[in-house]
Every structure is written in structure tokens, then in C-alpha cells.
Design an enzyme around this catalytic site. Structure first.
Site, short mmCIF file in Angstrom:
data_model
loop_
_atom_site.label_atom_id
_atom_site.label_comp_id
_atom_site.label_asym_id
_atom_site.label_seq_id
_atom_site.Cartn_x
_atom_site.Cartn_y
_atom_site.Cartn_z
N CYS A 138 29.27 33.97 18.55
CA CYS A 138 29.85 33.09 19.57
C CYS A 138 30.32 31.79 18.91
O CYS A 138 29.76 31.37 17.89
CB CYS A 138 28.78 32.79 20.63
N SER A 187 29.82 28.88 19.92
CA SER A 187 28.82 27.80 20.04
C SER A 187 28.04 27.62 18.74
O SER A 187 27.77 26.48 18.33
CB SER A 187 27.86 28.09 21.19
N HIS A 229 29.97 25.54 16.27
CA HIS A 229 29.94 24.08 16.44
C HIS A 229 28.85 23.46 15.56
O HIS A 229 28.99 22.36 15.06
CB HIS A 229 29.67 23.70 17.90
N HIS A 250 22.56 33.50 19.37
CA HIS A 250 21.91 33.42 20.70
C HIS A 250 22.37 34.52 21.63
O HIS A 250 22.01 34.52 22.80
CB HIS A 250 22.21 32.05 21.32
N CYS A 284 25.72 35.92 26.54
CA CYS A 284 26.45 34.65 26.54
C CYS A 284 27.89 34.81 27.01
O CYS A 284 28.24 34.32 28.07
CB CYS A 284 26.40 33.96 25.18
P1 CND Z 1 36.74 31.51 20.47
O1 CND Z 1 36.90 30.75 19.22
O2 CND Z 1 36.53 32.98 20.42
O3 CND Z 1 37.98 31.25 21.45
C1 CND Z 1 38.68 30.04 21.56
C2 CND Z 1 40.14 30.39 21.90
O4 CND Z 1 40.85 29.19 22.16
C3 CND Z 1 40.87 31.10 20.75
O5 CND Z 1 41.49 32.29 21.24
C4 CND Z 1 41.93 30.08 20.31
O6 CND Z 1 43.12 30.68 19.85
C5 CND Z 1 42.15 29.29 21.60
N1 CND Z 1 42.65 27.93 21.42
C6 CND Z 1 42.26 27.00 20.51
N2 CND Z 1 42.94 25.83 20.69
C7 CND Z 1 43.78 26.04 21.73
C8 CND Z 1 44.74 25.23 22.42
N3 CND Z 1 44.98 23.96 22.06
N4 CND Z 1 45.42 25.76 23.47
C9 CND Z 1 45.21 27.05 23.85
N5 CND Z 1 44.32 27.88 23.23
C10 CND Z 1 43.61 27.38 22.19
O7 CND Z 1 35.52 30.82 21.24
P2 CND Z 1 34.53 31.41 22.37
O8 CND Z 1 35.34 32.15 23.38
O9 CND Z 1 33.36 32.07 21.72
O10 CND Z 1 33.99 30.04 23.00
C11 CND Z 1 34.89 29.17 23.66
C12 CND Z 1 34.18 27.87 23.98
O11 CND Z 1 33.19 28.11 24.99
C13 CND Z 1 33.44 27.24 22.79
O12 CND Z 1 33.57 25.84 22.83
C14 CND Z 1 31.99 27.66 23.06
O13 CND Z 1 31.08 26.83 22.41
C15 CND Z 1 31.98 27.51 24.55
C16 CND Z 1 30.79 28.11 25.27
C17 CND Z 1 30.37 27.47 26.44
C18 CND Z 1 29.28 27.98 27.13
C19 CND Z 1 28.84 27.32 28.41
O14 CND Z 1 27.77 27.65 28.92
N6 CND Z 1 29.59 26.40 28.98
C20 CND Z 1 28.61 29.10 26.65
N7 CND Z 1 29.04 29.72 25.52
C21 CND Z 1 30.12 29.23 24.83
ZN ZN Z 2 27.48 31.51 23.30
#
Ligand code: CND
Ligand code: ZN
Length: 353
Positions: free
Chosen positions: A26, A28, A31, A47, A150
Site C-alpha cells: 500500500c 501508506s 509515506h 498492514h 486496507c
Molecule cells: P497509489 O500510489 O497506488 O495510487 C496513487 C495514484 O494517484 C496513482 O495511480 C497516480 O498515478 C495517481 N496520481 C498521482 N498524482 C496525481 C495527480 N496530481 N493527479 C491525478 N492522479 C495522480 O496509492 P494507493 O492507492 O495505495 O493510496 C492512495 C492514497 O491513499 C495514499 O496517500 C495512501 O496513503 C492513502 C490511504 C488512505 C487511507 C485512509 O484510511 N484514508 C488508507 N489507506 C491508504
Molecule cells: Zn493501506
């Protein structure tokens, strides 16, 4: 990350020991790898794991040895106001589920080793609090089940539980990685009439179609205008699933009157977001957030597993590749490059993975 041996101490009365079958990569965890968020070191990251229960402490009732389970970061106490009002994913007393100082579950040469989210899923075994696991149906394949912990919980839950998308609603999803694709399929399950996928990467947009996106928009400048044009005035819900201030602002700016922008992406530690004040007032729009699907995970994970078994939730297309633990750093380079939805580490011979 380096691969090393650690010692496991337990399970203590409220803990379970899991033989890990599969573990998803993931964003996260990334980060922490790049330092966007601080964490005490050394730490075992990971996780989003599935596995088989190997041992349980004497107080553990809801799982037993041999059960197939999925781990979740939303460890809960069950007693605080948040837990008692049905919001255990916001537990106030989560730290109390951590082992006491000087009693780390994992150690190396007698020195404590931390667990990200009290889990540590990038490992052959996990020793964790029992309130961090959900049982899953017997026939659930473990190499996709890990994603329920997740990506699926967070994404589908953001659409269904937090936004409460209704049939006919129009939705935009900015960021179509492992989590964003699940917001898309959550919105599809809820009956959204338009689902606009936004991403910088054309391959992600193609994948978004598989999960139910009706329109595809290349990320960057002009996104807001394109979405407003496509929907004749904006969407009911816009989800930000990256963790960047400019895209949160985009999500906010593409709402129709009364709509809500839902922040799901994790922002850089200590950063701010800003939204223009006048539309905020005049258009009665909201900016809300969603953590871990905004739902008690032990309720949601078995439900989402059942939806997968019925063919209504797509987990298979989320897994871009299955890799060995030894390829974990390469897997994260590919995640950073945006070339994969999810890489899943599988451990041979555990359960059905
Ligand atoms: P992943 O890296 O797989 O996806 C991110 C996507 O965003 C990619 O497809 C990128 O191409 C795209 N992207 C990047 N910059 C831009 C932009 N400027 N405009 C449009 N698209 C863009 O990440 P993920 O899906 O594993 O996780 C996404 C986020 O969600 C990340 O910050 C993670 O830490 C977070 C998250 C949040 C929670 C929660 O409970 N809120 C739980 N798990 C993960
Ligand atoms: Zn996650």
C-alpha cells in the site's frame, strides 16, 4: 527495507500470532519509507495482510487456531465513546492496545522492533492484538483477501459508508491506484450514474474502466473544468485518493451545489490544505475525510469478502503482480512510478495463497 530475522514474544492474553499468506504493498507504507511521515525505527512495515491463525492468547474468543484472517490497522479498545457509538475505527484508546514500554512484541538482539500500525505485515509471521483481525470466509483465496484489510475497506467504505453515494449520484475519483480503484467500484456498487476517473497515468485510467468508471480524465491542469463540463455543473461527490493539497482543492472545486469532497489520500505530515472561502459558503459544499472506510472492519471485511465470492466486487484485477518478499523494494519502486495497482507478496504454502 532490509530482510532480517526478529524474535517474537507471545501471544500474550489478548494477542494472536498469524502465519502470513499474503501482504499488499500500500502507498501508506511508502509515506514512511520516503520520510513523508515519521516513525520510530527499526520498524516492520506492512498492514494489508492475510494469513492463518497459528496461536491465540487465553482471552481471545472471536478467532481460533486455523482460521483464515485479514489484518486491519483499525485496532480498537471496545470501551471508549467512539467504540461504544459504533465508530471503533476512530478508537480513542488505540495506544492502549500496544504492548507496554519494555514489552515489545518483536525484538532483535534484545532491542525492541516496532510494528507499523501495531501490525508489521511484511513478514512471515505477525504477532498482533486480537482486535486487529477479522475472520474471512473459508473459501476466500488468501492472495486477494489481503487487499480487504486496507485498499478495499478504505476505498469501498469511503464511497458507501462515508459519502453514502446513492443511485443516480455523480462521482469523481482523483487518483486511481489500489485505493482509488476501490472508491470507483464502491460507487458502482452504490449505483452512481457517472463515475469520472482522474489520473496522470493512462494505464490507470484504462484499469479504472474495468472497475466501473464511465468517463476518463487525464490529471493535471484543466481537470476541474473538464469534470464540470462533463456533468453540466459538477459532481455530487469528489474523492481525493492521492494525498496532495492541489488535488484536494481540485476535488472541492468540481462539486455541484450541496456536494461533498472526500479526502482519502494521506497528506504529508504537517502540511495544510486550503479551499476558496466564497464557494464554500455560497454553494453549501462540504469537505470531509474518511479513515479506513469509516466502518467497523470486523463487520465490513467479511461482507466485502462475500461480495467478491458472489462476483460483485473485483479483487482479481487489483493484483498487478504477485512477488516474493525479497522483491519488496522493487515493488515499491514500481508503485512510486505508478506502473502497478497493487503488488502482493505471497508466501508459498500458507493456506490457499
Ligand atoms: P497509489 O500510489 O497506488 O495510487 C496513487 C495514484 O494517484 C496513482 O495511480 C497516480 O498515478 C495517481 N496520481 C498521482 N498524482 C496525481 C495527480 N496530481 N493527479 C491525478 N492522479 C495522480 O496509492 P494507493 O492507492 O495505495 O493510496 C492512495 C492514497 O491513499 C495514499 O496517500 C495512501 O496513503 C492513502 C490511504 C488512505 C487511507 C485512509 O484510511 N484514508 C488508507 N489507506 C491508504
Ligand atoms: Zn493501506
Amino acid at each position: 527495507m532490509s530482510i532480517e530475522d526478529v524474535d517474537l514474544d507471545g501471544p500474550r492474553p489478548d494477542e494472536v500470532r498469524i502465519r502470513v499468506a499474503a501482504s499488499g504493498l500500500c502507498h501508506s507504507d511508502y509515506h514512511f519509507i520516503v520520510g513523508d511521515m515519521p516513525h520510530p525505527l527499526p520498524v516492520v512495515l506492512g498492514h494489508e495482510a492475510s494469513g492463518i491463525v497459528e496461536a491465540v492468547g487465553e482471552n481471545v474468543r472471536h478467532v481460533k487456531v486455523g482460521d483464515a484472517v485479514v489484518s486491519c490497522i483499525s485496532t480498537y479498545c471496545g470501551e471508549c465513546t467512539q467504540c461504544q457509538t459504533g465508530h471503533n475505527y476512530r478508537c480513542d484508546d488505540k495506544p492502549a492496545r500496544a504492548p507496554a514500554i519494555g514489552e515489545a512484541r518483536l525484538s532483535q538482539a534484545g532491542k525492541p522492533v516496532h510494528q507499523f500500525g501495531q501490525l508489521g505485515g511484511f513478514a512471515e509471521e505477525m504477532l498482533i492484538h486480537a482486535h486487529s483481525v477479522s475472520r474471512i470466509p473459508e473459501d476466500m483465496p488468501l492472495d486477494v483477501a489481503c487487499l480487504l484489510g486496507c485498499a478495499v475497506l478504505t476505498g469501498v467504505g469511503a464511497a458507501i459508508e462515508r459519502a453514502k453515494v446513492r443511485p443516480g449520484d455523480m462521482v469523481a475519483v482523483i487518483g486511481c491506484g489500489g485505493v482509488g480503484l476501490n472508491v470507483i467500484q464502491g460507487a458502482r456498487l452504490a449505483g452512481a450514474s457517472r463515475i469520472i476517473a482522474v489520473d496522470l497515468n493512462p494505464a490507470k485510467l484504462e484499469l479504472a474502466k474495468v472497475f466501473g468508471a464511465t468517463d476518463l480524465v487525464a490529471g493535471g491542469d484543466g481537470v476541474v473544468e473538464q469534470v464540470r463540463e462533463l456533468t453540466k455543473g459538477g459532481v455530487d461527490y469528489a474523492f481525493e485518493v492521492i494525498g496532495l493539497a492541489p488535488t484536494v482543492r481540485q476535488a472541492f472545486m468540481m462539486l455541484r451545489k450541496g456536494g461533498a469532497a472526500v479526502m482519502v489520500g494521506v497528506p504529508k505530515f504537517g502540511s495544510d490544505i486550503s479551499i476558496p472561502a466564497m464557494p464554500f459558503l455560497q454553494q453549501e459544499v462540504s469537505l470531509i475525510s474518511s479513515m479506513m472506510g469509516s466502518v467497523p472492519f470486523q463487520v465490513a471485511i467479511p461482507r466485502y469478502a462475500q461480495l467478491y465470492l458472489e462476483g460483485r466486487l473485483n479483487l482479481d484485477s487489483l493484483v498487478s503482480q504477485r512477488i516474493a518478499l525479497t522483491d519488496i523494494n522493487k515493488g515499491y519502486e514500481q508503485l512510486a512510478a505508478g506502473s502497478v495497482a497493487r503488488s502482493v507478496i505471497t508466501f508459498e504454502g500458507v493456506g490457499r495463497a
